[in-house]
Design an enzyme around this catalytic site. Structure first.
Site, PDB file in Angstrom:
ATOM      1  N   GLN A 133     -24.501 103.264  32.943  1.00  0.00           N
ATOM      2  CA  GLN A 133     -23.211 102.571  33.010  1.00  0.00           C
ATOM      3  C   GLN A 133     -22.357 103.116  31.867  1.00  0.00           C
ATOM      4  O   GLN A 133     -22.703 102.956  30.698  1.00  0.00           O
ATOM      5  CB  GLN A 133     -23.486 101.079  32.849  1.00  0.00           C
ATOM      6  CG  GLN A 133     -22.295 100.178  32.790  1.00  0.00           C
ATOM      7  CD  GLN A 133     -22.732  98.726  32.575  1.00  0.00           C
ATOM      8  OE1 GLN A 133     -23.773  98.291  33.062  1.00  0.00           O
ATOM      9  NE2 GLN A 133     -21.947  97.982  31.830  1.00  0.00           N
ATOM     10  N   SER A 136     -18.586 101.560  27.340  1.00  0.00           N
ATOM     11  CA  SER A 136     -18.138 101.489  25.941  1.00  0.00           C
ATOM     12  C   SER A 136     -17.722 102.852  25.408  1.00  0.00           C
ATOM     13  O   SER A 136     -18.215 103.888  25.867  1.00  0.00           O
ATOM     14  CB  SER A 136     -19.252 100.950  25.060  1.00  0.00           C
ATOM     15  OG  SER A 136     -19.557  99.637  25.433  1.00  0.00           O
ATOM     16  N   SER A 168     -27.220 103.084  27.560  1.00  0.00           N
ATOM     17  CA  SER A 168     -28.656 102.909  27.832  1.00  0.00           C
ATOM     18  C   SER A 168     -28.996 103.818  29.010  1.00  0.00           C
ATOM     19  O   SER A 168     -28.188 103.975  29.931  1.00  0.00           O
ATOM     20  CB  SER A 168     -28.961 101.467  28.233  1.00  0.00           C
ATOM     21  OG  SER A 168     -28.661 100.601  27.193  1.00  0.00           O
ATOM     22  N   GLU A 251     -23.997  91.529  35.208  1.00  0.00           N
ATOM     23  CA  GLU A 251     -24.834  91.754  34.032  1.00  0.00           C
ATOM     24  C   GLU A 251     -25.134  90.403  33.369  1.00  0.00           C
ATOM     25  O   GLU A 251     -26.273  90.068  33.059  1.00  0.00           O
ATOM     26  CB  GLU A 251     -24.117  92.679  33.047  1.00  0.00           C
ATOM     27  CG  GLU A 251     -24.961  93.004  31.822  1.00  0.00           C
ATOM     28  CD  GLU A 251     -24.260  93.986  30.877  1.00  0.00           C
ATOM     29  OE1 GLU A 251     -23.024  94.145  30.991  1.00  0.00           O
ATOM     30  OE2 GLU A 251     -24.942  94.583  30.033  1.00  0.00           O
ATOM     31  N   GLU A 384     -19.252  86.537  19.015  1.00  0.00           N
ATOM     32  CA  GLU A 384     -17.843  86.177  18.858  1.00  0.00           C
ATOM     33  C   GLU A 384     -17.100  86.290  20.186  1.00  0.00           C
ATOM     34  O   GLU A 384     -16.299  85.416  20.536  1.00  0.00           O
ATOM     35  CB  GLU A 384     -17.185  87.085  17.802  1.00  0.00           C
ATOM     36  CG  GLU A 384     -17.642  86.823  16.369  1.00  0.00           C
ATOM     37  CD  GLU A 384     -19.056  87.306  16.062  1.00  0.00           C
ATOM     38  OE1 GLU A 384     -19.558  88.195  16.780  1.00  0.00           O
ATOM     39  OE2 GLU A 384     -19.676  86.780  15.113  1.00  0.00           O
TER      40      GLU A 384
END
Lengths: 422, 353, 422, 353
Positions: A133, A136, A168, A251, A384
């Site tokens: 995937q 990021s 990953s 996810e 957060e």
């Protein structure tokens, strides 16, 4: 108010368990499992994973929830979860093919064209495609919508230029699910587009990013003018945010459901209690120290609460719903609990806590966790980010705005506060 | 009321920080770990000797600087901040011990860097390994000993609660390297047979002094973790602004600052007690300083890594080196909980029946 | 590195102690003290407080740090603090005249004209003026600069209209130190102006605001066209923010120094240990429970840290400096510690925790604290405000800005993040 | 997998919430406190009887609704949310006890509101007051008894660990009102002399059932505290935006929500155990539910008050009523720490040697 299987669910579980026990040895639940962020598998492990996937596929157990036309079993999502729970009970090769059948696969099911689904999904279930995937970026982590990796259209192809990180499975993936920026002039949530890319194609460079434990689990991927046919675009041009949200939702969902498998908390808590039985505090067995007992009991209360929370999420699913941000609670709180349990474990060890690996108690499982736990609190959305989502979506609290410091006093937005009692 | 370092002391700390800075530890620690090299910076050690940092508290006759215990606390703090891969704190402490006996010959060797000292004073308990002494010669096993792999002497306690500085250079020493979580220091199992040793008196006060110096080391490490996180929070943007502008990050860092300053306040009381030397005050101050500093170093390392986000969970980020070190420092001298329990034993609350 | 008195300080302390012990009985340090938020004093207590102030004044002990020309002793601020510490050792009337000699007095010293100082300061030291501080408003608490109470100029007078709330000492104050808005068209920090007002004048209405404990400590003050001569204005027109900051700085400073007096933590911790000696946990004395012991020890570590922190603040003062936001740490952390100690105290009591007053253990001191502690965390700046100040002023973290959601991607401010290892 | 209330059950809870809403407690509680009137809402009690809420779990023959234990948990939750100044939870629990014996006569009275029940089942310990029983008649002192001032019966335990429902209407009862922190319920000392009582069997399972119902009461209160804080954080502006937009407030409230949902998950397990009835599961579920809910109600009340800022520390703000109630509910059945210790006794960890 019952967390046990319904009769239908129980029947499916029996069936799944029978096949699994006939085809794989049982896992030792007391065995220390390798951490999430260990090195990626070698070629032999990869082949074993593909073989196991093929075996499940051929027996009709791959893609429990997927439509039969793409090689799936055509079951319910609840059955998929039961399958996942049962598969954990047996010893299988590393679960490196999970992503394609998990959130990436579901995204393709939801947003792919019929042709795309036919092209990608059946081989995935047969174990032929390992997916990664590609979301990021160095400049877009928590603020994922700020991603910059650019796709520029050239006739019936696109040209990709940019980088992705924290990938990953990147080191051995066959195909990748990529989000790019196609319109840098629009607001950041608009102007994104998704593609499926061949990870072996020229223009793709995959490098290790080393973990604090010294090993490699993540990759950095660079695209230097990778050419991708428009036929491999998933969803409409500039509509990639919506597509990617599907991935993120699934996810979160699978992580939320995972809590029910006993994978969360149980083994670590058992290690901790074992350790407390062997260590001493102030010259007495640690298990006789009330302060240690209170902490162990608090972890038990919390681990059970997370497990029960997971049943609540599953009930939503079982009744045909899709859980919202509640699913994040399971991930976030498990990560925090796990960190606290690790901290107690190392504290109890005394001087031996400074050791590692074979020289450390319990083969260093707590030392390994020390370096992994922080990542659990970051990966998949930091604490957060989760709290912001919970506050804004579930509690209806407002987004942050901003008032310039030099705004005239009379224009200041205001409201609320003390009023005289009626 | 003079509860602060002098300007001269602060300047001295700055000099030491600059020296550590020239031998920047983090890249070395990572390289040694990859190459399987035992963690010890020989060049830095030589520079510390050459510049008379090892003799900080020793008289100039012995090659020292003739300074007081305040300066020792500053040195410990800087060593902690820098993750300095040298046995500085243990060696400074051994200097104090040798001064007290006194042993001029060893003092000279110590100041010259020829007497590297390891410390092994874990909290007493049923399972704590201790050594036995016969005719001033020490035998037994010590495990794990931080820096024990290459130390010339070890400061340890026997079962009767007395402290010894045991020579590790004779034939009666077997060393086995242990795999360590901390990348900045080695650990070893030492098996001693009839090794010569110097008697240092009751171990308690030495453990307390070690705890106070280690509290400063922890404090230095905690401050470094906060500094790293603050710097990252100022430079890293998300959602269009530096992440340090978001209260979730901003208040977390403010809370860490508060905890560090409170721990520092208790550490200052430890420095006061080191100078005073009275065993009762020393014991109380050690418990206060060490309980505060142990907790905050662990927390600061953990949360500094967290604030670094994805960057935090890379081999390249300094935060995990501190997370490892914080655990090792806790392990060596006992958890905050143990020191808290010791404090209660000393205070108004009656000990457990 | 020494927290003990310097020889000069010790000499002053001996002198102060001698006078105090000759003029007032010693306070019993084990006595339960009335809470901060109790009802305000009655007329007799007020008179006693004025008499005590007058006695100190006549003996040359009032306003230790104030210049002799305004009736003060002309000492150092460190001597003032030593005096405050010593005065706490003896039994005195309620300290209701503190504010005028404390932060309000210092503000007048710093910003008043010579004529104003001559007019207000000597009577204050003689105990003739009880002051209150008129800052907060229903619409301006944490965001104090958003205050709206309006002052409009009319020749050589001003006309005040608006309201103030959370006014300690409001019910019996003779004079008040008031911040008003004089320019609603400027940014909120500009356009404020300070005044001294007569609390008995027509146009001033003072009402109780009841505390959660049912009693009255705070007042609500309404100004309906109160006329104030321009001669009572403190500082320049529209420069009130700077003046008010002086007040807030001194407030923080005195709270920070207070920690050294033993008033923080000590008595409550003693009560808690006494309670733990009388209560049981699981059939054993609570003091033998390791978990209780750990919590008591942690409170001790923290109370001592706050005390030592306070010595650090005092050292700055002793060396002629003015402490910055570090002073807030003492207030904030004491409030949090106190709340935690209260929570343990009530937990230890078992069923008796539900009682109150004379029916409760220790005459209900912990029940009273339960309702007072939350206020300590709010009054004088909430935990949140303190953390923002610490982060921005001491750590140099940036203020919040705001990026509109529809900003084009290419204009997004960005920076930082992962970079390949050198 | 059916770990949720049904739509019908949720609707029923809404009806009860509406009834409590019509008798809004907070202003009454404040007025009674000022006037020195004992906290009990007789009109609300009558309405609860009239609408057959008191017989929720009893058969229609006894004037009840014939519903299950799930509905009892919902009623407890709503009573907690509303700070209802009536002994609803204790009376519902007594209904279950009377069903089990069974005692039809008392069941009718209970459903009609003529049998107000107080609960006195504090955790056992050396100092816990218990009563003694001779020929089915109960004597001794109980202190403090929530709602004991005006109850018609009290559910309590004797020293042997058996539960009794003691009649409080005879001559052998002396009551002394005690000053209470909680403004929603009275407390009293009861001195009993030869009072008739019904034997309910071992006290343990009744204490566990009480703990589970009280966990729901705590949960309802915690949810109300969060709701109040969220509403205030949306309406109150500071620095130009609602305070709920600031992460310091926003994340605090999100964290409270998470804690409440986790506590709710453990409470659901309690509801499951109530329905199952097996003593082992009941004991485990009671410990889990009560430990979670006790902690969260205390925290939610404290932090709700905090989020209200200055408004929070006024008599007029509802938050302090919950802060008081949260402490009283903790006090009545034991702290989270006690329930955690009980859990360990039941779990894999061996009990203290």
């Amino acid at each position: 108010m019952d967390f046990r299987d319904s009769p239908d669910e129980a029947a499916f579980r029996r069936q799944a368990r029978a096949w699994l026990e006939a085809n794989a040895p049982l896992r030792d639940p007391h065995q220390v499992e390798p951490g999430v962020f260990e090195n990626w598998p070698d070629a032999a492990q990869m082949q074993a994973a593909r073989d196991w996937q093929r075996r499940k596929h051929d027996a009709g157990w791959a893609g429990v929830f997927w439509p039969p036309e793409y090689g799936g079993r055509g079951g319910t999502i609840m059955q998929q979860i039961i399958w996942n729970q049962e598969e954990r009970r047996v010893l299988t090769p590393p679960a490196v093919l999970l992503m394609g059948q998990g959130h990436v696969g579901y995204t393709l099911l939801a947003h792919g064209t019929a042709e795309q689904k036919q092209r990608w999904l059946p081989p995935t279930l047969r174990g032929e495609y390992a997916w990664c995937q590609l979301f990021s970026e160095p400049g877009a982590g928590s603020d994922f919508a700020a991603l910059a990796c650019a796709a520029r259209r050239e006739g019936d192809h696109w040209r990709i230029r940019g980088e992705k990180i924290w990938i990953s499975d990147g080191a051995y993936a066959d195909v990748g699910f990529l989000v790019t920026r196609t319109d840098p002039d629009g607001p950041k949530h608009k102007g994104l587009t998704c593609f499926v890319v061949d990870m072996r194609a020229p223009g793709v460079t995959v490098r290790d990013v080393r973990h604090p434990n010294g090993g490699s689990h993540f990759s950095h991927v660079r695209f230097d003018d990778l050419r991708v046919p428009d036929a491999d675009r998933v969803g409409a041009v500039d509509d990639g945010w919506r597509v990617a949200l599907t991935t993120l939702m699934y996810e979160r969902f699978f992580v939320g459901a995972w809590g029910s498998s006993g994978a969360f908390g149980g083994p670590q808590l058992r290690h901790l209690i074992e350790l407390a039985g062997r260590c001493e505090v102030g010259g007495r067995p640690a298990l006789q120290d009330d302060a240690v007992r209170q902490r162990l009991a608090a972890f038990t209360v919390r681990a059970r609460a997370i497990e029960h929370m997971s049943y609540r999420v599953l009930t939503t699913v079982s009744q045909g719903g899709i859980p919202g941000p509640e699913g994040s609670i399971v991930k976030m709180e498990f990560a925090r609990l796990s960190q606290e349990m690790t901290n107690l474990g190392l504290e109890l060890m005394g001087p031996a806590a400074m050791l590692d690996g074979a020289d450390a108690p319990l083969a260093g499982v707590f030392q390994a966790a020390l370096l992994e736990n922080p990542c659990m609190r970051i990966a998949g959305g930091t604490d957060e980010i989760q709290r912001t989502i919970i506050a804004e979506r579930l509690l209806g609290l407002p987004q942050e705005s901003h008032v310039p410091r030099d705004l005239p006093f009379r224009d200041l937005p205001r409201g609320g506060g003390w009023r005289p009692m009626a | 009321m003079d509860f602060a370092y002098t300007a001269a002391q602060t300047a001295l700390a700055g000099e030491l920080a600059a020296l550590f800075g020239r031998f920047a530890a983090p890249p070395r620690l990572r390289a040694w770990a990859d190459a399987g090299i035992a963690a010890f910076d020989g060049e830095l050690w030589q520079a510390l000797a050459d510049q008379r940092w090892l003799g900080l508290g020793l008289t100039p006759t012995h090659g020292g600087r003739g300074l007081g215990t305040d300066e020792l606390t500053l040195a410990a703090c800087e060593a902690g901040r820098a993750l300095a891969p040298v046995p500085l704190v243990a060696t400074l402490l051994a200097g104090e011990a040798l001064k007290a006996i006194p042993r001029p010959a060893q003092l000279g060797a110590l100041a010259a860097g020829d007497l590297r000292v390891a410390l092994c004073l874990p909290p007493p308990g049923r399972l704590t390994p201790t050594v036995s002494v016969l005719d001033g010669r020490v035998s037994g096993a010590l495990l794990p000993v931080v820096d024990g792999l290459l130390a010339d002497a070890v400061l340890c306690a026997d079962a009767a609660g007395n402290a010894w500085l045991v020579d590790l250079r004779g034939d009666g020493v077997r060393r086995r390297q242990l795999a360590t979580l901390d990348l900045a220091h080695t650990a070893a199992e030492l098996v001693l047979t009839d090794q010569p040793a110097l008697a240092l008196g009751p171990a308690g006060p030495w453990r307390d002094r070690a705890a106070i110096l280690s509290a400063f080391e922890q404090l230095g490490g905690a401050q470094r973790c906060l500094d790293l996180a603050v710097a990252y929070a100022r430079e890293r943007y998300a959602f269009g602004q530096p992440i340090g502008a978001f209260q979730a990050v901003k208040h977390k860092l403010a809370a860490l600052h508060v905890e560090i300053e409170l721990a520092r306040a208790n550490a200052y009381f430890g420095a006061y007690a080191l100078a005073e030397g009275e065993p009762g005050i020393l014991a109380e101050a050690a418990a206060l300083a060490r309980a505060s500093a142990t907790d905050i170093y662990l927390l600061a390392a953990q949360e500094s890594l967290h604030v670094h986000g994805g960057v935090g969970f890379t081999w390249a980020c300094e935060a995990h080196l501190h997370l490892r070190r914080a655990r090792a420092l806790e392990a060596a001298l006992g958890s905050a909980a143990l020191w808290r329990e010791r404090l209660l034993g000393k205070a108004a609350v009656p000990a457990q029946a």
